[in-house]
Structure formats: structure tokens, C-alpha cells
Scaffold this motif. Sequence first.
Motif, mmCIF file in Angstrom:
data_model
loop_
_atom_site.group_PDB
_atom_site.id
_atom_site.type_symbol
_atom_site.label_atom_id
_atom_site.label_comp_id
_atom_site.label_asym_id
_atom_site.label_seq_id
_atom_site.Cartn_x
_atom_site.Cartn_y
_atom_site.Cartn_z
ATOM 1 N N SER A 102 0.836 -1.203 0.000
ATOM 2 C CA SER A 102 0.000 0.000 0.000
ATOM 3 C C SER A 102 0.867 1.248 0.000
ATOM 4 O O SER A 102 1.677 1.444 0.910
ATOM 5 N N GLN A 103 0.726 2.080 -1.043
ATOM 6 C CA GLN A 103 1.384 3.387 -1.123
ATOM 7 C C GLN A 103 2.870 3.291 -0.777
ATOM 8 O O GLN A 103 3.419 4.084 -0.013
ATOM 9 N N ILE A 104 3.532 2.316 -1.382
ATOM 10 C CA ILE A 104 4.907 1.999 -0.998
ATOM 11 C C ILE A 104 5.868 3.161 -1.205
ATOM 12 O O ILE A 104 6.710 3.447 -0.346
ATOM 13 N N GLU A 105 5.749 3.883 -2.350
ATOM 14 C CA GLU A 105 6.690 4.981 -2.598
ATOM 15 C C GLU A 105 6.494 6.122 -1.599
ATOM 16 O O GLU A 105 7.460 6.737 -1.144
ATOM 17 N N LEU A 106 5.228 6.409 -1.247
ATOM 18 C CA LEU A 106 4.976 7.477 -0.272
ATOM 19 C C LEU A 106 5.477 7.080 1.115
ATOM 20 O O LEU A 106 5.963 7.930 1.878
ATOM 21 N N ARG A 107 5.344 5.824 1.446
ATOM 22 C CA ARG A 107 5.880 5.360 2.733
ATOM 23 C C ARG A 107 7.406 5.491 2.751
ATOM 24 O O ARG A 107 8.006 5.846 3.766
ATOM 25 N N LEU A 108 8.020 5.200 1.615
ATOM 26 C CA LEU A 108 9.469 5.372 1.528
ATOM 27 C C LEU A 108 9.853 6.846 1.632
ATOM 28 O O LEU A 108 10.881 7.193 2.224
ATOM 29 N N LEU A 109 9.032 7.722 1.054
ATOM 30 C CA LEU A 109 9.276 9.161 1.174
ATOM 31 C C LEU A 109 9.241 9.573 2.644
ATOM 32 O O LEU A 109 10.102 10.332 3.109
ATOM 33 N N ALA A 110 8.234 9.077 3.380
ATOM 34 C CA ALA A 110 8.143 9.381 4.806
ATOM 35 C C ALA A 110 9.370 8.838 5.547
ATOM 36 O O ALA A 110 9.939 9.507 6.423
ATOM 37 N N HIS A 111 9.790 7.620 5.182
ATOM 38 C CA HIS A 111 10.955 6.996 5.830
ATOM 39 C C HIS A 111 12.222 7.796 5.573
ATOM 40 O O HIS A 111 12.979 8.105 6.516
ATOM 41 N N PHE A 112 12.475 8.143 4.328
ATOM 42 C CA PHE A 112 13.723 8.827 3.982
ATOM 43 C C PHE A 112 13.738 10.279 4.468
ATOM 44 O O PHE A 112 14.736 10.759 4.989
ATOM 45 N N SER A 113 12.630 10.992 4.237
ATOM 46 C CA SER A 113 12.595 12.421 4.553
ATOM 47 C C SER A 113 12.349 12.696 6.028
ATOM 48 O O SER A 113 12.697 13.764 6.527
ATOM 49 N N GLU A 114 11.688 11.740 6.704
ATOM 50 C CA GLU A 114 11.309 11.882 8.111
ATOM 51 C C GLU A 114 10.410 13.098 8.334
ATOM 52 O O GLU A 114 10.405 13.717 9.409
ATOM 53 N N ASP A 115 9.641 13.455 7.303
ATOM 54 C CA ASP A 115 8.699 14.569 7.431
ATOM 55 C C ASP A 115 7.658 14.229 8.495
ATOM 56 O O ASP A 115 7.029 13.159 8.450
ATOM 57 N N SER A 116 7.439 15.140 9.422
ATOM 58 C CA SER A 116 6.589 14.849 10.582
ATOM 59 C C SER A 116 5.145 14.570 10.205
ATOM 60 O O SER A 116 4.502 13.682 10.781
ATOM 61 N N VAL A 117 4.608 15.312 9.225
ATOM 62 C CA VAL A 117 3.210 15.105 8.824
ATOM 63 C C VAL A 117 3.044 13.734 8.177
ATOM 64 O O VAL A 117 2.102 12.985 8.482
ATOM 65 N N ALA A 167 11.494 0.676 -3.738
ATOM 66 C CA ALA A 167 10.294 -0.167 -3.738
ATOM 67 C C ALA A 167 10.608 -1.511 -4.385
ATOM 68 O O ALA A 167 10.146 -2.567 -3.921
ATOM 69 N N SER A 168 11.416 -1.483 -5.450
ATOM 70 C CA SER A 168 11.831 -2.728 -6.102
ATOM 71 C C SER A 168 12.675 -3.584 -5.166
ATOM 72 O O SER A 168 12.551 -4.816 -5.160
ATOM 73 N N ASP A 169 13.513 -2.948 -4.380
ATOM 74 C CA ASP A 169 14.322 -3.680 -3.399
ATOM 75 C C ASP A 169 13.430 -4.437 -2.418
ATOM 76 O O ASP A 169 13.663 -5.617 -2.111
ATOM 77 N N LEU A 170 12.417 -3.752 -1.896
ATOM 78 C CA LEU A 170 11.540 -4.354 -0.882
ATOM 79 C C LEU A 170 10.760 -5.535 -1.448
ATOM 80 O O LEU A 170 10.662 -6.587 -0.812
ATOM 81 N N ILE A 171 10.209 -5.377 -2.638
ATOM 82 C CA ILE A 171 9.407 -6.468 -3.214
ATOM 83 C C ILE A 171 10.316 -7.657 -3.538
ATOM 84 O O ILE A 171 9.945 -8.821 -3.371
ATOM 85 N N LYS A 172 11.550 -7.375 -3.953
ATOM 86 C CA LYS A 172 12.509 -8.441 -4.273
ATOM 87 C C LYS A 172 12.894 -9.219 -3.006
ATOM 88 O O LYS A 172 12.943 -10.457 -3.020
ATOM 89 N N LEU A 173 13.163 -8.469 -1.936
ATOM 90 C CA LEU A 173 13.472 -9.115 -0.656
ATOM 91 C C LEU A 173 12.309 -9.995 -0.197
ATOM 92 O O LEU A 173 12.512 -11.123 0.279
ATOM 93 N N SER A 174 11.097 -9.481 -0.347
ATOM 94 C CA SER A 174 9.905 -10.234 0.060
ATOM 95 C C SER A 174 9.751 -11.505 -0.766
ATOM 96 O O SER A 174 9.440 -12.574 -0.229
ATOM 97 N N MET A 175 9.980 -11.396 -2.060
ATOM 98 C CA MET A 175 9.837 -12.558 -2.932
ATOM 99 C C MET A 175 10.845 -13.644 -2.566
ATOM 100 O O MET A 175 10.510 -14.831 -2.508
ATOM 101 N N ASN A 176 12.090 -13.223 -2.326
ATOM 102 C CA ASN A 176 13.109 -14.209 -1.933
ATOM 103 C C ASN A 176 12.749 -14.884 -0.615
ATOM 104 O O ASN A 176 12.899 -16.108 -0.473
ATOM 105 N N LYS A 177 12.300 -14.094 0.349
ATOM 106 C CA LYS A 177 11.957 -14.649 1.658
ATOM 107 C C LYS A 177 10.772 -15.605 1.555
ATOM 108 O O LYS A 177 10.789 -16.713 2.138
ATOM 109 N N ILE A 178 9.741 -15.207 0.820
ATOM 110 C CA ILE A 178 8.569 -16.075 0.678
ATOM 111 C C ILE A 178 8.930 -17.354 -0.061
ATOM 112 O O ILE A 178 8.494 -18.450 0.312
ATOM 113 N N HIS A 179 9.732 -17.230 -1.114
ATOM 114 C CA HIS A 179 10.184 -18.419 -1.850
ATOM 115 C C HIS A 179 10.928 -19.376 -0.912
ATOM 116 O O HIS A 179 10.706 -20.594 -0.935
#
Length: 905
Positions: A688-703, A829-841
Amino acid sequence: MSKTVTIIDTFGFFFRSFYALPQHLKNKDGFPTGLLTGFTNFISTLQKEHDSDYIIFAIDTKGNTFRNEIDPNYKANRSAPPPELSMQLPVAIEWIDKMGYKTLGMSGYEADDMIATVTYLAKEQGHKVRVVSHDKDLYQLIDDDRVTIVDAIKRKSVNEAACYEKYGVTPSQFIDYQSILGDSADNVPGVKGIGKVGAEKLLKEFETLDKIYENLESIKGANQKKLIESKEQAYMSKELVTLKHDVFDTIDFEEYKMDIENPFLNIYDELVQYEQNAVLRVLHAKNMVSDEDQKSAIANVMPDEMQMPQLDFKATLITDVTILNKILDKLTPDTVVAFDTETTGLEYDKDKLVGFSFCTDEKEAFYVPFAHFYLGVPEQISEEDIKVAIRKIFNSKVVGHNIKFDMHFVSRFLEDDTLEVYADSMILAWLINSESALSLDKLSDKLLGHEMVAFKDTVKKGETFAGVELEDACKYAAEDAFITAKLYNLFLQKLELQDAMHLIEEARDVEFPFIKTLLTMEKEGIEVDSAFLEEFLVEVKATLSSLTSSIYELAGTEFNINSTKQLGVILFETLELPVGKKTKTGYSTDEKVLSGLKDAHKIIPKLLEYREVYKLFSTYIEPLLKLSRESSRSRIHTSFVQTGTATGRLSSKNPNLQNIPTRTPLGAKIRQAFVAGKGKKLIGIDYSQIELRLLAHFSEDSVLVDAFKNDKDIHLQTAIVLFGEEDAPSKRSVAKTVNFGLLYGMGQKKLSDTLKITTKEAKEIIEKYFESFPTVKTYFRSIVDRSKEYGYIETLLKRRRYFDYENATPMFRAAYERESVNSVFQGSASDLIKLSMNKIHQVIEEEELNATMLLQIHDELIFEVNAEEADMLGDKFRAIMEGIMELNIPLKASLNIGDNWSELK
């Protein structure tokens, strides 16, 4: 798969070469050689760097053209070229033919008309086009992703954005732009008194020359008078600058194939005569000519007398199992073995393995055949011994180039999916430069200066590798393993030089294991309901037939609805509808034009519906039905390309299952055909909204952080910040567009087009956004600054994407700034989905779960599981995805379960 046509504006290029290089260059006889040096440099670049299938040298012919009939003064004031240039031109033109390339010219037309016609015909056949020229007259041909202009001297490409950046108009406006501006060099009059700024301003406001003259009363000041006085000259100028795209009706591109080997050998004597020493050094270094023959005419030697370049390794054929075992017994678990397979074709479920090659050092490579079949074929090693040998090799550290392909054949041959891969040199090449050509032969040529034996020269047309004589097969196959070993070692050194040793670890931890994940998915495929597709096909054909009849009736005649040219005539001449815009090939009938005419005639809605249905029919229903019929299990197997994008996102091909339409009812219905097997269910889990969540993670914007930590509606929160509490609900969709758009470099023009608002309003929204989220603006700026300082950005897993700011034009620098921001988020986002795929596999294998991962569609994973375990496994896989990495904000994924793909949304 689309092919690429490279068209050279030949005389334009020669003039450019002449003035770009030192004009004092001469041979010992005093003959000028600057142009010839530029030309040989260009051909060398073509051979090394240009990934093209066809090459055409467009030329001007002597005498007047049809434009002189329109205006006798056209190009009348052009001065004669310098004698140094005139002396070299005939030599260069002769070289084109001698080297094996072809020119294209026609009396009465200019080279630009040849280029326009070839471009039109190439696009009709689905080819991409690169026009090598610096001539702005050709900008009218630019069509992003299909036609670009390449300046071979500066080595820069010009697309639509570059055109707009430089001139302030789009390629589709360029004819009208030149019609107003004129061209003093060619005696094109234009509108007297209106210059670049004035022409740009007029076209921004009114879009076309016709609309400018239709709205003369609204144009104030001196420009109105200038336009009135120069109307005849403006429209005559338009005739002069508009390139002909119908000089001829057909062209056989196969006559212009680019795969000419060693073109310089055919002009060896001339290269010596005109002292083209750089090219000669390469020929000698590759041992294409011997010292004693340097003064002889190699061009006159018969082809079968020519010697291939001496290889700097030994290619050894092994047909004795005792010798093979003796070599393999020396392998240890720590031995790095470059490995490659030879097969009867590219389809692992239909074609067969015929042999394999391997290399353990940079001195000798071996080819081991076992299934070659032709009259007089020598005895080969038995299939059982081959299986034992391959298993021995895989007890060591196996390296391949695009080894996923080889593993499909090997695992099927051995009936064993447990073999481990150590490394893939193609993936390392991609990690070093995600936008470079990655094929083995291109990398060999570019990085090792070694031209590999061509497949087409080894395998006769219509035959397979099984029919190749063993000695010839050995030369070809052993070279693949040798070059793989060579490149693998080189890439390790390059990563060290780039201070990127961490990428070797990233590759071993993520990218190389991902090969096995994808192998499993590709082998499994996804089931298709053929009966459903059959019924849908009948329905769609009936719909197409009904729409066709209605369109013919409304048009008053029958015509080819799929022909843009014929449709344009019907709409704008027969039915006399208002012309939206004209292209260089005639009337534009694209979706934007038709949508603008929706209320103008009853035929338009029918045409729009026809196009949607026809695309569905030709691109999806028929191909999918064909593939499902070919499978005994009615399953479709796509091929995932791990190195297909610069950002790291997977791409899918044969067929592409990542672009199946969803926004229209008929498009969405296609997904109903992808079904769970009997007693099974499909699970869809979507970040869900992976790129925006990454924006929040990287920028640490309070809102942003607060919104995601407290599971608030991020788009509504953004709307509140931008528009206030009262208007926020109605402005949520606007906020959503802004949230995602800014991540992908959306500027005010694109935002205004998307939201259908003025550019002023779009600018105000963007400014308000960054005022409201200053931390985000600061973070975006830091990405750009870092990319300029270091020349690259890094994703969550520290994968890099490089940007050559140093050699970039202002337009490309601006593009790099946008792409640097986009790459951080899409790449992470590609990194995260790739990590998830490897782990699930890994979990599926270790816990022996009754589940298979079938598809990855960007941020979504699709699984097939036993129906009774769907809820449990869905929760299990979602938990893995949401917990795959600890960020400053929680990762969230939505879960859907259904009987077919369409039910997963």
C-alpha cells in the motif's frame, strides 16, 4: 520485438565532422583527412556502441528538388563548401559502399525526405528509429520512444523533452515554428519580424499556424500586422519545411541490415593511404591483418581466405568421457567455473540441450557435446555421463551470463531444481551500469575489444545448433564460457574501482538468489481458462464486426479503420470535421484528437470504442489463447527480466503480463481468464502506497510520518494541508495526483494537463505543497545534490544508478535531476518487493507449503494455494511482506483472495 533503424543524414554528418575535427589534418601527401577521420571514428562507434538492426545512409542527389518549384530562391544563397571538404566527400561516399553499407537518395528530393519516408515506414512496421543528424529540420520527426535525433559528434540524443527545452515548442509544432521563424540559411522567408521568442509565444498560446491566423483579431500590437503581411510567405514556408514521408511506398529493411563484420577490412588500402592510424591500430591489435600484409589490398582477398582474429585462449573439444572426468576431478568446491549451454532453441519446455561449455581460467575453455545430429557426426559423450558431469560442475561455484536461461534447460534435463548458482556476470554488468547493453557479445566488444563469433555464422538458417559440426560448435560455445569468465573477473575489479564492493554482497544476498525465485515462478506459470477466452473472443469479434458496420455506415464508405492515413481522410475531408492537429505523416487521429471531437460526430464514440476493443483483441485475447492452447496444462509462462529496467523493477515478456489493462470494463475482463487450478485459490498481496511510505521513511517529514504511523488517509491529510479541512474531501484526488506526481518528477505543465487546470494553478499547488512539506523539498534537493556530487543515487539496498552530469546538456541535466529522485523511490520499492519474494520463496521451500508464487506486478504478488489454506497462507505471506525491513514507518499490504485474477482487486 521491435527493431531499431538508424538513418544517417550523410552530408549533414560529413559537414559536422569536417568542422568538428581539426581542419589541418592531412596525410603525408597533403590530402585533407579531417572528415575521413570523423567518419571512421563514427563507424567504429557504430560497431561498438550502437544497438541497431538496420542502417541507412540518406544522401542528397544533384539538381533541384520539388522545393525549388515552390520557391526558386530556396537554398539559392548557399555558398560552395571549402575545397578541403569537397575533396574528401567523394572518398567518404565511396567508402560507404565499399564497407558494405547502402546509401539512399532520389532525384528531386532531399536526404531529409528520404529520412522522413524511412521513418514513416519503419514506424508502420513497429520499428524504432534513430536519426543521426544535428539538423533541426528533422525535429519534426521526433516521437518519444519511437523516433529520436542523435548528434553523433556530441553523442547526445534529442527527444520531445529536449526539443521543448531548446525551442519551447513540441516536435508536432516544429513545422509551424519553422514556418513563422523562417531559415535564412535555406532562404525560407517565414514571417518577417517575428523571431524565436515571438514564434514560441504564439504557438504556446494558439498551438498551430492555422489557429494563429484564425485568431488574428486577438493578437495585439505589431505581431498582428507582421502576420497579416507575411501570410503567403508563412504558408509557403510551411510547404518548404514540411518533409515528404511518401517519397516511396515500401522499403525492404533487410537490405540495410547492420550486421556487417569488420567493414574496415574492405577499405584497408585507403585507410593506409589516408593514414587512419587509430582504426589501423585496432585492426592490427586484433590480428585481422599481419605485418607483412599491411601494405596489401585486403579488400581484394576472397572471404574464405580471410582469417578470423586470433583468440587469446584455447578452445578444446571434449568427446571422450575419460578426458572429461580427468578435468572435472580437478575442480574443488571453491573453483569458479564459467558455464554455458547450447540448445536447439530458446524455449526450455520444447527445445533440448545439445551440449555445454565451461572455463576455469582465462587460458582454456571446453565444449562438451552430446546431442549433435548430422551425417557423419563423431561419437559423443553419453547422456548419462553428461548428467554426471554437469552435477560435478555444480558442486563448484558456477557463474553464467544470463544463467537463468541455462538453468531452465539444465534443471529440466537433470530433473533437479536444487542446483545452486554462484554468480551471473550479466547481473554484475547491470549493477555496474544499469543502462548499458548487457549482451555477452556487446560487452565483449566494448570492454574486452574482442569480437565474438556470431551465432548466424555458426548455425545455418533454418537449422539448430544440433546440426553444427563439432569443431565449429566448439569455437562458438567455448568462447561463450571464456568471455563469461573474463567478464566476471573484470566486473569484480570494476566494482572495486567504483568503491562499490558492497554491491558484490548485495548481488550474492539478493540478486543471485532472486534468479532461483524467478525460475520457479516462470516454470509454474499461471492457468488460463481457455473456454472463457474462446467465448470472450467470439464476443469481441462480434463487437468488432458490429462496430465496423456502424463506422462504415456513419462514414458513408468502407475503409481500413486501422489506417491512420485513411481514417484522417474520412474524418477531416469526407466528413469535414475540424482538424485538431496535423502530423508530418498527415492528419493526427490519436486518442486525444478523437476525444476532443466526441461531440462533433456520432462516428467518434464508435471509433474510440473500436480502438479499445481491437487492441484487446490483437494484443491480449488472441495471443493468450494461442499460448494456452500450446500448453498441456493450459498455463501461460511469462519470462521475467531481472535487468530490464534502470530502476530495478522487473519487466515481463513473452507475454508481457504486467501491462494488462484494468481501467476499462473489457480490459478488466481479461483478468478473469487467469484462474486458480481445481481446488485452488489465487491470493493477491499488494504493498500500500509503498513509494509514499518510503518518502516518509527517507525524509522523516513529521506530517507524513504521523499519518502513516497512525494509519491515516495520507491523501486526505495532504488535501487538508493544501486546501484546508472544509475542501479536503473534495480535493483528495488532486492531493493524490500531487503526492505521486512529485515523486516521479511531475512539473507544473504535466500537473496542469493531468488535473485539467491552468499552469498557473498547477504552479501554485506545487509551491504550496513544498511550503507545507519543507522537509520533503529539502530531501528532494539532497537527492539531486548528492547525485551531482557523486554521479549516482543509491536505493534502500545501496544499488546505484549513475548519471553523467559532466557531459550532459542543460536539458539532460534537468532530466537527470527528475530521474534521480524517481530512481530512489522506485528503486527502493523494487528492493523491498525483491526481498519479500526471496523470503517467501525460501519459506515455501523450507516449510514445504502447498503454495506457488506466480506473478509479480510491480508492488503486487500473486500466489496459487490450496483453497482451504488460502486465509492462513495469505496472512503468513502478508506478514512477511510487511515485516521484510524495519523502516521509520510501518509497511502495509492489502490482501485479496479469489478464483481469478480480476477478483484480487
